[in-house]
Scaffold this motif. Structure first.
Motif, mmCIF file in Angstrom:
data_model
loop_
_atom_site.group_PDB
_atom_site.id
_atom_site.type_symbol
_atom_site.label_atom_id
_atom_site.label_comp_id
_atom_site.label_asym_id
_atom_site.label_seq_id
_atom_site.Cartn_x
_atom_site.Cartn_y
_atom_site.Cartn_z
ATOM 1 N N CYS A 296 0.871 -1.187 0.000
ATOM 2 C CA CYS A 296 0.000 0.000 0.000
ATOM 3 C C CYS A 296 0.901 1.228 0.000
ATOM 4 C CB CYS A 296 -0.911 0.009 1.231
ATOM 5 S SG CYS A 296 -2.248 -1.190 1.183
ATOM 6 N N GLU A 297 0.863 2.006 -1.085
ATOM 7 C CA GLU A 297 1.733 3.183 -1.188
ATOM 8 C C GLU A 297 1.068 4.428 -0.634
ATOM 9 O OE1 GLU A 297 2.939 3.543 -5.223
ATOM 10 O OE2 GLU A 297 4.148 1.706 -5.199
ATOM 11 N N THR A 298 -0.264 4.429 -0.564
ATOM 12 C CA THR A 298 -1.004 5.577 -0.038
ATOM 13 C C THR A 298 -2.173 5.062 0.789
ATOM 14 O OG1 THR A 298 -2.556 5.704 -1.894
ATOM 15 C CG2 THR A 298 -0.469 6.914 -2.118
ATOM 16 N N VAL A 299 -2.751 5.955 1.580
ATOM 17 C CA VAL A 299 -3.937 5.612 2.365
ATOM 18 C C VAL A 299 -5.097 5.268 1.443
ATOM 19 C CG1 VAL A 299 -5.646 6.534 3.982
ATOM 20 C CG2 VAL A 299 -3.210 6.996 4.340
ATOM 21 N N GLU A 300 -5.170 5.935 0.276
ATOM 22 C CA GLU A 300 -6.269 5.682 -0.658
ATOM 23 C C GLU A 300 -6.241 4.272 -1.234
ATOM 24 O OE1 GLU A 300 -4.523 8.375 -0.539
ATOM 25 O OE2 GLU A 300 -5.877 10.104 -0.488
ATOM 26 N N SER A 301 -5.098 3.589 -1.149
ATOM 27 C CA SER A 301 -5.007 2.228 -1.700
ATOM 28 C C SER A 301 -5.462 1.155 -0.710
ATOM 29 C CB SER A 301 -3.569 1.941 -2.146
ATOM 30 O OG SER A 301 -2.674 2.014 -1.055
ATOM 31 N N PHE A 302 -5.894 1.565 0.484
ATOM 32 C CA PHE A 302 -6.376 0.605 1.468
ATOM 33 C C PHE A 302 -7.627 -0.101 0.956
ATOM 34 C CE2 PHE A 302 -4.572 3.055 5.396
ATOM 35 C CZ PHE A 302 -3.285 2.816 4.927
ATOM 36 N N LYS A 303 -7.778 -1.391 1.303
ATOM 37 C CA LYS A 303 -8.927 -2.182 0.890
ATOM 38 C C LYS A 303 -9.803 -2.531 2.088
ATOM 39 C CE LYS A 303 -7.806 -2.832 -3.546
ATOM 40 N NZ LYS A 303 -7.319 -4.139 -4.018
ATOM 41 N N ARG A 304 -11.109 -2.665 1.803
ATOM 42 C CA ARG A 304 -12.058 -3.178 2.793
ATOM 43 C C ARG A 304 -12.790 -4.361 2.179
ATOM 44 N NH1 ARG A 304 -13.441 0.563 6.746
ATOM 45 N NH2 ARG A 304 -14.260 -1.263 7.860
ATOM 46 N N TYR A 305 -13.319 -5.219 3.040
ATOM 47 C CA TYR A 305 -14.005 -6.418 2.548
ATOM 48 C C TYR A 305 -15.262 -6.640 3.383
ATOM 49 C CZ TYR A 305 -14.972 -11.375 1.627
ATOM 50 O OH TYR A 305 -15.574 -12.566 1.302
ATOM 51 N N LYS A 306 -16.368 -6.882 2.690
ATOM 52 C CA LYS A 306 -17.619 -7.193 3.365
ATOM 53 C C LYS A 306 -17.989 -8.628 3.050
ATOM 54 C CE LYS A 306 -22.267 -5.483 4.327
ATOM 55 N NZ LYS A 306 -23.258 -4.414 4.052
ATOM 56 N N ASP A 307 -18.046 -9.445 4.077
ATOM 57 C CA ASP A 307 -18.348 -10.865 3.922
ATOM 58 C C ASP A 307 -19.852 -11.033 3.779
ATOM 59 O OD1 ASP A 307 -18.455 -13.569 3.915
ATOM 60 O OD2 ASP A 307 -17.451 -13.883 5.837
ATOM 61 N N THR A 308 -20.287 -11.389 2.585
ATOM 62 C CA THR A 308 -21.724 -11.552 2.319
ATOM 63 C C THR A 308 -22.135 -13.015 2.254
ATOM 64 O OG1 THR A 308 -21.317 -11.444 -0.074
ATOM 65 C CG2 THR A 308 -21.839 -9.372 1.061
ATOM 66 N N GLN A 309 -21.183 -13.916 2.404
ATOM 67 C CA GLN A 309 -21.502 -15.340 2.307
ATOM 68 C C GLN A 309 -22.263 -15.803 3.550
ATOM 69 O OE1 GLN A 309 -18.328 -18.251 2.647
ATOM 70 N NE2 GLN A 309 -19.137 -19.376 0.883
ATOM 71 N N ASN A 310 -23.377 -16.472 3.349
ATOM 72 C CA ASN A 310 -24.160 -17.037 4.456
ATOM 73 C C ASN A 310 -23.950 -18.546 4.457
ATOM 74 O OD1 ASN A 310 -25.953 -17.745 6.433
ATOM 75 N ND2 ASN A 310 -27.694 -16.623 5.574
ATOM 76 N N LEU A 311 -22.864 -18.963 5.082
ATOM 77 C CA LEU A 311 -22.519 -20.377 5.065
ATOM 78 C C LEU A 311 -23.522 -21.204 5.859
ATOM 79 C CD1 LEU A 311 -20.282 -22.123 3.843
ATOM 80 C CD2 LEU A 311 -19.045 -21.936 6.000
ATOM 81 N N ARG A 312 -24.088 -20.617 6.890
ATOM 82 C CA ARG A 312 -25.042 -21.357 7.738
ATOM 83 C C ARG A 312 -26.231 -21.857 6.917
ATOM 84 N NH1 ARG A 312 -27.670 -18.315 11.260
ATOM 85 N NH2 ARG A 312 -28.052 -20.014 12.747
ATOM 86 N N SER A 313 -26.751 -21.011 6.049
ATOM 87 C CA SER A 313 -27.921 -21.407 5.254
ATOM 88 C C SER A 313 -27.553 -22.379 4.137
ATOM 89 C CB SER A 313 -28.586 -20.167 4.652
ATOM 90 O OG SER A 313 -27.711 -19.510 3.754
ATOM 91 N N ALA A 314 -26.278 -22.395 3.747
ATOM 92 C CA ALA A 314 -25.846 -23.274 2.659
ATOM 93 C C ALA A 314 -25.590 -24.698 3.129
ATOM 94 C CB ALA A 314 -24.584 -22.716 2.009
ATOM 95 N N ILE A 315 -25.441 -24.888 4.444
ATOM 96 C CA ILE A 315 -25.120 -26.208 4.972
ATOM 97 C C ILE A 315 -26.393 -26.900 5.446
ATOM 98 C CG2 ILE A 315 -23.939 -27.445 6.832
ATOM 99 C CD1 ILE A 315 -21.724 -25.385 6.655
ATOM 100 N N ASP A 316 -26.669 -28.017 4.848
ATOM 101 C CA ASP A 316 -27.839 -28.807 5.223
ATOM 102 C C ASP A 316 -27.360 -29.964 6.080
ATOM 103 O OD1 ASP A 316 -30.329 -29.904 5.442
ATOM 104 O OD2 ASP A 316 -30.315 -30.843 3.460
ATOM 105 N N GLY A 317 -27.301 -29.751 7.378
ATOM 106 C CA GLY A 317 -26.795 -30.774 8.291
ATOM 107 C C GLY A 317 -27.794 -31.895 8.518
#
Length: 525
Positions: A296-317
């Motif tokens: 990261c050469e500047t503050v503007e190059s910082f990344k954010r990530y939003k986890d939208t995966q709902n693994l709980r609903s995808a697993i049929d136990g």
């Protein structure tokens, strides 16, 4: 999963799925190329930390220790030298010399016990310590002064934030020195750099919280600005994470200042910090190239990530079992001292269900945030699965841990020990003798594609933090926990259904009772 499906550097994919592709086939370990185990500065002033280290958390906290005493305990229990070990390997009677290995032990695990991470501190307001930038020297349990003066504002600007601080504050800068483990693991050491740093960060964060010091993890920072602060060369060492701790004072964010590496470095003169070095350097070109991609050469190059995966609903136990809600207290300092990776010394015994519940639900990192993953605590983007081979009250099978409901869901029923044994790429473990095998997983390809090469390092660190938690709380119940990377990730993911969930196994941990290790240990405290 195929390399054609990834949108990032193929070396990152190979490190995870085909490590043999990043290591030459004709390569063998040359122990004579091993560098010195410690980074040692020459001729710089230093401050000895308190050598009266506590071995139990409760009495220490009740004694109301000062900041200097807390900092001393934090560093020693995280990265100090606890024992000198002589590990003897089995030898045949006709062999003249028994094979043995001598090494220092610390309270955190490290691949090959090589400890590539280093701890630097930028602090102010600590009685007995001048404001400045220090390096932690574990062999002397001391702080070596690299720069004198209050540099906390500089660090804040490199992090792209500004805190309104009162009194004392400390920033722990965690770096990786490539030479420490490159001689043994070559380019595979890049994967270990993130995991080892994460294990160390997990220990620091757990103890900071237990000692009453609020903490936050920072993965976003202007890299060259912090390297300039520490006077380290990007071809030999680089910063992986920063932990800010404000000793209990509430942090108040202010408006960001947009800084670059050049504008920050221009305000801080260079400093001479001579190091006792050996003229042994490997070909770090792949590691340096990946770190350059992550820069990261500047503050503007910082990344954010939003986890939208709902693994709980995808697993049929097939079945859901509630975990025991009653938690047994664990003394974190004693558990740190008792932590052990038994290797091939596991023995099969039944694991109590309430012990399993405690190990799965105990979490010393609750409430601690990082600056990349939105609205999540650290490690919450990492999922936990496990194989119950011999657990009281649980059918044999592969389970998903539903942290929100404090329960486990059966995904695949049956004796899977032969499958796990087949999945080992090195047959140095007998997983038929292990009652529990834990998998730490994530949406690896999605995360790295979104965050970039820096995201690879972040995932490894998050997995390392959670690995440390499982080891720590296993030790609290007198169990061994051995992290292992010698598994065929693709084979296991397909066989266990993780491939359909787009989950990648980042770490495999064997856990259970163990036979005494064939070693002598001399306590250093």
């Amino acid at each position: 999963m195929k390399t054609s499906q990834v949108s990032f550097d193929v070396n990152l994919f190979n490190l995870q799925y085909h490590p043999e592709k990043v290591t030459p086939k004709d390569w063998t370990v040359n122990s004579e190329e091993q560098p010195r185990p410690f980074k040692t500065y020459r001729g710089l002033p230093s401050v000895r930390l308190d050598h009266r280290v506590p071995d139990a958390l409760g009495p220490f906290v009740r004694s109301e220790p000062g900041l200097f005493e807390r900092l001393s305990a934090l560093l020693w229990h995280s990265y100090g030298l606890t024992t000198m070990n002589w590990l003897t390997k089995a030898s045949k009677p006709e062999e003249a010399d028994a094979k043995s290995l001598t090494f220092f032990r610390r309270n955190v695990a490290s691949g090959g016990a090589l400890y590539p991470a280093e701890i630097y501190l930028c602090l102010k307001g600590f009685q007995g310590l001048s404001a400045g930038v220090y390096h932690y020297d574990p062999k002397g349990h001391r702080l070596v002064l690299l720069r004198e003066g209050d540099m906390t504002q500089y660090v804040q600007e490199a992090l792209g934030i500004e805190f309104e601080e009162v009194g004392s504050s400390v920033y722990l800068l965690l770096t990786v020195r490539f030479c420490k483990n490159f001689f043994k693991y070559l380019n595979f050491s890049y994967r270990l750099h993130g995991l080892d740093t994460g294990v160390l960060a997990g220990q620091l964060l757990t103890l900071l919280k237990a000692l009453g010091m609020q903490a936050t993890v920072h993965y976003n920072f202007v890299d060259q600005a912090l390297r300039h602060l520490l006077n380290i060369d990007s071809h030999e060492e680089t910063v992986y994470a920063v932990i800010s701790a404000n000793a209990g004072q509430r942090l108040k964010s202010r408006e960001n200042k947009k800084e670059t590496a050049d504008t920050l470095a221009d305000r801080l003169p260079p400093v001479d910090t001579p190091v006792c070095e050996e003229n042994r350097r490997g070909d770090y070109s792949m590691i340096v190239n990946l770190n350059n991609q992550a820069e990261c050469e500047t503050v503007e190059s910082f990344k954010r990530y939003k986890d939208t995966q709902n693994l709980r609903s995808a697993i049929d136990g097939q079945a859901t079992v509630r975990l025991t809600e009653r938690k047994k207290p664990v003394d974190l300092l004693q558990a740190s001292l008792d932590r052990i990776s038994p290797g091939e010394r596991f023995k099969l015994s039944e694991l109590r269900f309430d012990t399993l519940s405690n190990i799965l639900t105990h979490h010393g990192l609750d409430g601690i945030k990082n600056d990349v993953i939105v609205n999540r605590n650290v490690t919450e983007t990492i999922h936990v699965f496990f194989y119950a081979h011999h657990v009281e009250g649980l059918a044999q099978g592969y389970y998903y841990v539903d942290r929100e409901c404090s329960s486990v869901r059966l995904m695949k029923k049956g004796d899977l020990s032969p499958l796990f044994q087949q999945g080992l790429t090195r047959k140095n473990f007998n997983l038929h003798q292990v009652p529990l095998v834990i998998h730490l997983t994530s949406a690896f390809c999605e995360f790295v594609s979104s965050v970039g090469t820096r995201g690879y390092r972040i995932l490894q660190m998050e997995a390392g933090m959670l690995t440390q938690q499982k080891q720590l709380f296993a030790a609290g119940f007198h169990l061994g926990a051995h992290p292992m990377l010698s598994y065929d990730a693709g084979f296991l993911e397909r066989a266990l259904g993780l491939d359909d969930l787009e989950q990648t196994i980042l770490m495999q941990i064997a856990l259970g009772e163990y036979k005494p290790l064939l070693r002598l240990a001399n306590t250093l405290f």
